[in-house]
Design a protein around this motif. Structure first.
Motif, PDB file in Angstrom:
ATOM      1  N   GLN A  36       1.218  -1.317   0.296  1.00  0.00           N
ATOM      2  CA  GLN A  36      -0.324   0.025   0.472  1.00  0.00           C
ATOM      3  C   GLN A  36       1.013   1.495   0.478  1.00  0.00           C
ATOM      4  O   GLN A  36       2.182   1.500   0.846  1.00  0.00           O
ATOM      5  CB  GLN A  36      -0.651   0.225   1.270  1.00  0.00           C
ATOM      6  CG  GLN A  36      -2.012  -1.469   1.625  1.00  0.00           C
ATOM      7  CD  GLN A  36      -2.821  -0.482   2.257  1.00  0.00           C
ATOM      8  OE1 GLN A  36      -3.851   0.127   2.754  1.00  0.00           O
ATOM      9  NE2 GLN A  36      -2.989  -1.894   3.079  1.00  0.00           N
ATOM     10  N   ASN A  37       0.104   2.158  -0.670  1.00  0.00           N
ATOM     11  CA  ASN A  37       1.012   3.693  -0.635  1.00  0.00           C
ATOM     12  C   ASN A  37      -0.413   4.176  -0.824  1.00  0.00           C
ATOM     13  O   ASN A  37      -0.844   4.260  -1.689  1.00  0.00           O
ATOM     14  CB  ASN A  37       1.558   3.848  -1.850  1.00  0.00           C
ATOM     15  CG  ASN A  37       2.878   5.010  -1.807  1.00  0.00           C
ATOM     16  OD1 ASN A  37       2.608   6.302  -1.550  1.00  0.00           O
ATOM     17  ND2 ASN A  37       3.975   4.947  -3.015  1.00  0.00           N
ATOM     18  N   TRP A  38       0.363   5.434   0.554  1.00  0.00           N
ATOM     19  CA  TRP A  38      -0.712   6.198   0.994  1.00  0.00           C
ATOM     20  C   TRP A  38      -0.493   7.850   0.635  1.00  0.00           C
ATOM     21  O   TRP A  38      -1.270   8.895  -0.053  1.00  0.00           O
ATOM     22  CB  TRP A  38      -1.197   6.523   2.299  1.00  0.00           C
ATOM     23  CG  TRP A  38      -1.860   5.027   2.502  1.00  0.00           C
ATOM     24  CD1 TRP A  38      -2.446   3.541   1.568  1.00  0.00           C
ATOM     25  CD2 TRP A  38      -1.861   4.213   3.825  1.00  0.00           C
ATOM     26  NE1 TRP A  38      -3.089   3.154   2.719  1.00  0.00           N
ATOM     27  CE2 TRP A  38      -2.518   3.064   4.087  1.00  0.00           C
ATOM     28  CE3 TRP A  38      -1.486   5.667   5.468  1.00  0.00           C
ATOM     29  CZ2 TRP A  38      -2.907   2.642   5.272  1.00  0.00           C
ATOM     30  CZ3 TRP A  38      -2.161   4.867   5.896  1.00  0.00           C
ATOM     31  CH2 TRP A  38      -2.525   2.813   6.466  1.00  0.00           C
ATOM     32  N   LEU A  39       0.498   8.281  -0.293  1.00  0.00           N
ATOM     33  CA  LEU A  39       1.221   9.226  -0.604  1.00  0.00           C
ATOM     34  C   LEU A  39       0.897   9.515  -2.359  1.00  0.00           C
ATOM     35  O   LEU A  39       0.606  10.854  -2.409  1.00  0.00           O
ATOM     36  CB  LEU A  39       2.312   9.449  -0.006  1.00  0.00           C
ATOM     37  CG  LEU A  39       3.006   9.346   1.413  1.00  0.00           C
ATOM     38  CD1 LEU A  39       4.385   9.992   1.646  1.00  0.00           C
ATOM     39  CD2 LEU A  39       2.030  10.160   1.827  1.00  0.00           C
ATOM     40  N   SER A  40       1.598   7.896  -2.938  1.00  0.00           N
ATOM     41  CA  SER A  40       1.608   8.301  -4.328  1.00  0.00           C
ATOM     42  C   SER A  40       0.455   7.235  -4.361  1.00  0.00           C
ATOM     43  O   SER A  40       0.613   6.361  -4.596  1.00  0.00           O
ATOM     44  CB  SER A  40       2.876   8.056  -5.113  1.00  0.00           C
ATOM     45  OG  SER A  40       2.128   8.369  -6.368  1.00  0.00           O
ATOM     46  N   VAL A  41      -0.692   7.993  -5.189  1.00  0.00           N
ATOM     47  CA  VAL A  41      -2.057   6.750  -5.542  1.00  0.00           C
ATOM     48  C   VAL A  41      -2.551   6.962  -6.649  1.00  0.00           C
ATOM     49  O   VAL A  41      -1.479   7.516  -7.522  1.00  0.00           O
ATOM     50  CB  VAL A  41      -2.720   7.355  -4.777  1.00  0.00           C
ATOM     51  CG1 VAL A  41      -2.467   7.189  -3.340  1.00  0.00           C
ATOM     52  CG2 VAL A  41      -3.435   8.317  -5.094  1.00  0.00           C
ATOM     53  N   ASN A  42      -3.525   6.840  -7.340  1.00  0.00           N
ATOM     54  CA  ASN A  42      -3.950   6.017  -8.608  1.00  0.00           C
ATOM     55  C   ASN A  42      -5.832   6.149  -7.636  1.00  0.00           C
ATOM     56  O   ASN A  42      -5.528   5.240  -8.323  1.00  0.00           O
ATOM     57  CB  ASN A  42      -3.735   5.187  -9.603  1.00  0.00           C
ATOM     58  CG  ASN A  42      -4.357   5.524 -11.130  1.00  0.00           C
ATOM     59  OD1 ASN A  42      -5.135   5.903 -10.811  1.00  0.00           O
ATOM     60  ND2 ASN A  42      -4.292   4.499 -11.407  1.00  0.00           N
ATOM     61  N   SER A  43      -6.359   7.285  -8.317  1.00  0.00           N
ATOM     62  CA  SER A  43      -7.565   7.581  -7.496  1.00  0.00           C
ATOM     63  C   SER A  43      -8.766   6.810  -8.462  1.00  0.00           C
ATOM     64  O   SER A  43      -9.555   7.533  -8.166  1.00  0.00           O
ATOM     65  CB  SER A  43      -7.517   9.134  -7.245  1.00  0.00           C
ATOM     66  OG  SER A  43      -7.222  10.075  -7.640  1.00  0.00           O
ATOM     67  N   ALA A  44      -8.180   7.009  -9.838  1.00  0.00           N
ATOM     68  CA  ALA A  44      -8.723   6.519 -11.449  1.00  0.00           C
ATOM     69  C   ALA A  44      -9.901   5.670 -10.732  1.00  0.00           C
ATOM     70  O   ALA A  44      -9.495   4.822 -10.400  1.00  0.00           O
ATOM     71  CB  ALA A  44      -8.407   6.245 -12.666  1.00  0.00           C
ATOM     72  N   THR A  45     -10.912   5.904 -11.581  1.00  0.00           N
ATOM     73  CA  THR A  45     -12.405   4.945 -10.763  1.00  0.00           C
ATOM     74  C   THR A  45     -11.697   3.569 -11.872  1.00  0.00           C
ATOM     75  O   THR A  45     -12.323   2.236 -11.280  1.00  0.00           O
ATOM     76  CB  THR A  45     -13.888   4.840 -11.555  1.00  0.00           C
ATOM     77  OG1 THR A  45     -13.347   5.529 -12.932  1.00  0.00           O
ATOM     78  CG2 THR A  45     -14.200   6.853 -11.120  1.00  0.00           C
ATOM     79  N   SER A  46     -10.745   3.323 -12.468  1.00  0.00           N
ATOM     80  CA  SER A  46     -10.401   2.398 -13.189  1.00  0.00           C
ATOM     81  C   SER A  46      -9.981   1.745 -12.283  1.00  0.00           C
ATOM     82  O   SER A  46      -9.714   0.214 -12.575  1.00  0.00           O
ATOM     83  CB  SER A  46      -9.796   2.515 -14.454  1.00  0.00           C
ATOM     84  OG  SER A  46      -8.461   3.142 -14.184  1.00  0.00           O
ATOM     85  N   ASN A  47      -8.977   2.086 -11.527  1.00  0.00           N
ATOM     86  CA  ASN A  47      -8.075   1.952 -10.526  1.00  0.00           C
ATOM     87  C   ASN A  47      -9.393   0.780  -9.410  1.00  0.00           C
ATOM     88  O   ASN A  47      -9.040   1.842  -8.108  1.00  0.00           O
ATOM     89  CB  ASN A  47      -7.259   2.560  -9.464  1.00  0.00           C
ATOM     90  CG  ASN A  47      -6.368   1.731  -9.438  1.00  0.00           C
ATOM     91  OD1 ASN A  47      -6.518   0.398  -9.407  1.00  0.00           O
ATOM     92  ND2 ASN A  47      -5.249   2.421  -8.399  1.00  0.00           N
ATOM     93  N   THR A  48      -9.823  -0.501  -8.980  1.00  0.00           N
ATOM     94  CA  THR A  48     -10.380  -0.656  -8.399  1.00  0.00           C
ATOM     95  C   THR A  48      -9.945  -1.054  -6.841  1.00  0.00           C
ATOM     96  O   THR A  48     -10.745  -1.106  -6.070  1.00  0.00           O
ATOM     97  CB  THR A  48     -11.076  -1.926  -8.912  1.00  0.00           C
ATOM     98  OG1 THR A  48     -10.305  -2.966  -8.860  1.00  0.00           O
ATOM     99  CG2 THR A  48     -12.036  -1.773  -9.767  1.00  0.00           C
TER     100      THR A  48
END
Length: 474
Positions: free
Chosen positions: A131-143
């Motif tokens: 898990q990475n809480w600082l560098s993320v990908n919040s796109a809806t495609s990233n479930t």
């Protein structure tokens, strides 16, 4: 009477020996296992309770492991934030140096670019358990992305046997620094609310610093009174007078001379429910700092809420609860307005391009990609000043993110300590129910072994009685 067919003495001795052997087996089992209840047949009720507690302890062990993983994730994110915070402070110093006349901003930009690259690398490498809480990908495609990461913080079994797990939420959306999703995301409508400026227990009405046993409580046994009007608009506009005094607290407080904050809140909410506002529209509570807060149930930009202090009833004295120490003739002492649902940029604190080169016309930039090498002249100095301000704001936001993670860390560590203590208490409970007193059982074992030897001798004597009779016929 002696009989050749029936040896009563031998049967009695044999029965005694069997009972002794059975007791010896039971005691030997207790000594070897250390338990007086090792099976349901030993004591069905105790065995059942102990088994349930053992099962709960196994679940608590899993909770403890989850808290350990959550603590590790929080530590990793916090360490990353702390490192990046130092980088931002270094960046601000470089920018301030760049304001000095004659400094080559191109060379300063080389150093700044290195800092920007280091911050991104630090955020990208702040991984724990995948898990990475600082560098993320919040796109809806990233479930796999979750705006709020939940750490299992507790386990409870209700009286009906139902099991529930409590969660400790870490708001990743509010602490992320980088987000590859550059699109907008939907935001929910909010309630109208406002909060007092002073903690309730810090107001004069609740006697801060008073004698032991009275501090943090209010005296409503006499003429003290809290009086204000609430105005709410949530599709229907309603104004109601709320009065909390001796009469209103009769059913809510155990001791009118020492009314607690919980009793005071209960009285306010009871008054709101009984007023023209009615139930389920406005709720009073205390925030994390202990300040009195009012909030509407309805949400949206058309929802408003305001509070205005009123004069006390005849013969009573108005006391302050954190909204104002004076009674104005008109106007609100506090008000709040809800917000409508909308959209906001999905990117993080450092890569959201919400700043512009206002004076040099160079477009928008983020903390992660600004460039000062082309900022020259008076306009360049002005934009450089704006960049410094933007970095200052970023430092403040990263500091806030660190504060949130620190609070999560404190909560998780506190829960770990509690769960560990609870598991030990459960172990003691199991011990009380099923553990054998080894000293007592060892003593009993020795006595039974002696009794067994005597019983064998008694059986031998009883079996020899018939032989004595037969010797008479020789």
């Amino acid at each position: 009477m002696t009989s050749l067919l029936t040896n009563n003495a031998a049967m009695t001795a044999l029965t005694t020996l069997k009972n002794i052997n059975q007791s010896l087996d039971t005691t030997s089992n207790r000594v070897s296992t250390g338990q007086r209840v090792s099976a349901a047949s030993d004591n069905a009720a105790y065995w059942s309770i102990a088994t349930t507690v053992r099962t709960d302890n196994a679940s608590l062990g899993a909770v403890k492991d989850s808290l350990g993983l959550g603590s590790s994730s929080v530590d990793t994110a916090y360490n990353g934030l702390n490192s990046i915070l130092s980088d931002l402070q270094n960046m601000r110093a470089k920018l301030q140096t760049a304001l000095t006349p004659g400094v080559d901003r191109t060379k300063v930009q080389v150093e700044i670019a290195a800092i920007q690259s280091k911050m991104k690398a630090t955020a990208d490498s702040s991984n724990s358990s995948g898990q990475n809480w600082l560098s993320v990908n919040s796109a809806t495609s990233n479930t796999a992305y979750q705006a709020t990461q939940s750490v299992v913080g507790g386990f409870a079994r209700a009286a009906n046997g139902n099991i529930t797990f409590s969660q400790i939420g870490v708001n990743v959306q509010s602490i992320k620094l980088y987000d590859t999703n550059s699109t907008s995301v939907n935001t929910a409508a909010t309630s109208a609310q406002f909060t007092a400026t002073t903690a309730l227990t810090g107001t004069t009405g609740f006697r801060p610093g008073a004698a032991a046993g009275t501090a943090g409580t209010a005296d409503f046994s006499g003429t003290n009174e809290v009086s204000f009007s609430l105005a709410v608009a949530d599709g229907t506009s309603t104004t109601a007078s709320i009065v909390v005094n001796k009469a209103a607290l009769q059913s809510a407080a155990k001791n009118l001379a020492k009314v607690t904050t919980d009793e005071f809140l209960s009285a306010i909410n009871n008054q709101i429910t009984a007023s023209a506002i009615g139930a389920n529209r406005v709720q009073a509570s205390l925030d994390t700092s202990g300040r009195l807060t009012f909030k509407t149930v309805a949400t949206g930009s058309a929802v408003t809420l305001s509070l205005t202090n009123a004069t006390a009833s005849t013969g009573n004295t108005l006391i302050d609860v954190g909204f104002s120490t004076t009674v104005p003739s008109s106007g609100s002492n506090a008000n709040g307005v809800g917000t409508a649902a909308g959209t906001t940029m999905a990117q993080g604190i450092l890569d959201t391009a919400n700043n512009t080169y206002t004076n040099t016309g160079g477009g928008s930039y983020s903390i992660a990609n600004f460039n000062i090498s082309t900022l020259v002249g008076t306009n360049g100095d002005l934009d450089l000043g704006l960049i410094i301000s933007a970095v200052d704001k970023a430092i403040g936001k990263v500091t806030d993110a660190g504060t949130k993670l620190g609070a999560n860390k404190t909560q998780i560590d506190g829960q770990k300590t509690f769960v560990d203590t609870l598991m030990k208490a459960n172990d003691r409970t199991i011990g009380i129910l099923v553990d054998a007193d080894v000293e007592e059982e060892s003593t009993k074992l020795k006595a039974l072994q002696t009794q067994q030897q005597l019983a064998v001798q008694a059986l031998s004597i009883a079996n020899s009685a018939s032989q004595n009779v037969l010797s008479l016929f020789r």
